[in-house]
Structures are given as C-alpha cells and as structure tokens.
Design a protein around this motif. Structure first.
Motif: not given
Length: 220
Positions: A25-27, A161-162, A169-173
């Motif tokens: 996700g970070l990538w 918790v994803h 990733p947009a929602k998480a980060y």
C-alpha cells in the motif's frame, strides 16, 4: 489480535512477511514521490468531529525524535526510514523492537500533510513497540517530540483494521482533511495465515494536530 497471532508472528521470517500489506500500500501511495502523482481524498477544512478538539495550525518543518502514546505506555525513539529498490518501506531493525520508523518521503509530524510512523507488533520472544496499537481509542493523545524541541500533540480520531483483500492505500494513508497536519501509526493486525506466513491486515491509527508544546529544558 489473538495470542496465537502474537506468538506465531514472533519469528524473523514471519514478522518480515507481515509487512507485505503495509509496503504494498505504501508503494502505491508513495509513487507520487517518484513522479507518478496519485490524487488523494480529503474534504476541505471544516470543524472537527463532535467531541474532539479543533485542529491546530500546522507547524514548520522539524524531524521527529520521539513518539509518546500515554494511553498505551509507549515512549519510543524515532529513526528515519526510506523506501528500498522495490518501493517497499524499510521497517525498523529487528534488533530494535522498541524503535519507531518515520518514512521521510511523507510529511514531518506537525507539518501540513500526512506523516507516517511504523512499528513492529512483536518479536521472537516479546511484544514490540506497537503491540497494543489496536486498543487505542478515539480521543487518545499522541505526542511527537521534534528535533527543534517542540512537541506536536495529536488527537486520535480513527482506529481501523485495513484488510489486505480490499486494501485502499489512499483511504489508509491519504489526508482526511486537506491542509491539516495529520499522523498515521501503523503495525500488523488482522488474523495470521500460517500457510502464507503473513498477517491479513494492518492496524492504522489516524490522528491530527491539536496542540503544540515545548520539551522541558528547551530554550525558547
């Protein structure tokens, strides 16, 4: 997180595999630093959620030195982390399970944007720095001591918790409110898959800047 997950995730191999959800996700999210911009969500401005304090004006730049989460008993030094050649974040070294990693490709904690702090959940023999992260509560405080002596105080607004299966990733980060100084604390979570040797998800704690102080003994 069950006792089985905590014990099973202890070996070096399994702990390494547990980062796969995060680094993927970070990538995807971090591609913007290599020239492929990704539009991120986030509403513009507006008041804080009911019962939570108003957002503080973002601070000037300063790298993080320590992170404290009083409700979880966390007091941890922060080290700089980068992305490796494959675009994955380098987790904190396994020899330093009490250390938190700051991804310098994101914002500095307290500045406008989203700052990302990552930590292990456990080691071969004991809990690691973010072992209790899933028990964080809305309204809890996170304090980041910065290199300039200032202390950025964040208020937790969301703990999620994803799951890997539908990871966004947009929602998480991504920022929840554009222009705010926001913070994410991330570790492994969900259920542990012995066959795949990885956790099914990541715990992501979202917070935003609500105050600023000065580290005791710092000249002003």
């Amino acid at each position: 997180m069950s006792a089985e997950q905590r014990s099973s995730g202890g070996s070096r191999l399994l702990t390494f595999a547990a980062w796969s959800v995060l680094v993927l996700g970070l990538w995807l999210w971090g591609r913007e630093i290599t020239g492929v911009a990704i539009p991120l969500p986030g509403r513009a401005g507006g008041p804080a959620a009911p019962g939570l304090p108003a957002a503080h004006t973002p601070l000037g730049p300063a790298a993080p030195a320590r992170v404290d989460v009083p409700s979880l008993g966390v007091q941890a030094p922060v080290m700089v982390r980068d992305l490796d050649a494959k675009g994955a974040i380098e987790p904190p070294p396994y020899e330093n399970p009490g250390t938190v990693g700051w991804w310098r490709g994101g914002a500095q904690p307290g500045t406008a944007g989203t700052a990302l702090l990552v930590g292990h959940v456990d080691t071969r023999s004991k809990p690691a720095v973010f072992y209790g992260l899933s028990s964080a509560k809305t309204g809890d405080k996170i304090r980041v001591v910065r290199a300039d002596g200032s202390v950025a105080e964040f208020t937790i607004e969301d703990v999620r918790v994803h799951e890997r299966a539908d990871f966004d990733p947009a929602k998480a980060y991504g920022p929840k409110v554009r222009g705010r100084a926001e913070l994410r604390l991330v570790t492994c979570g969900g259920t542990y898959d012995k066959a795949a040797k990885e956790y099914s998800a990541n715990v992501v704690v979202s917070a935003y800047l609500t105050g600023v102080g000065v580290r005791p003994g710092t000249a002003v």
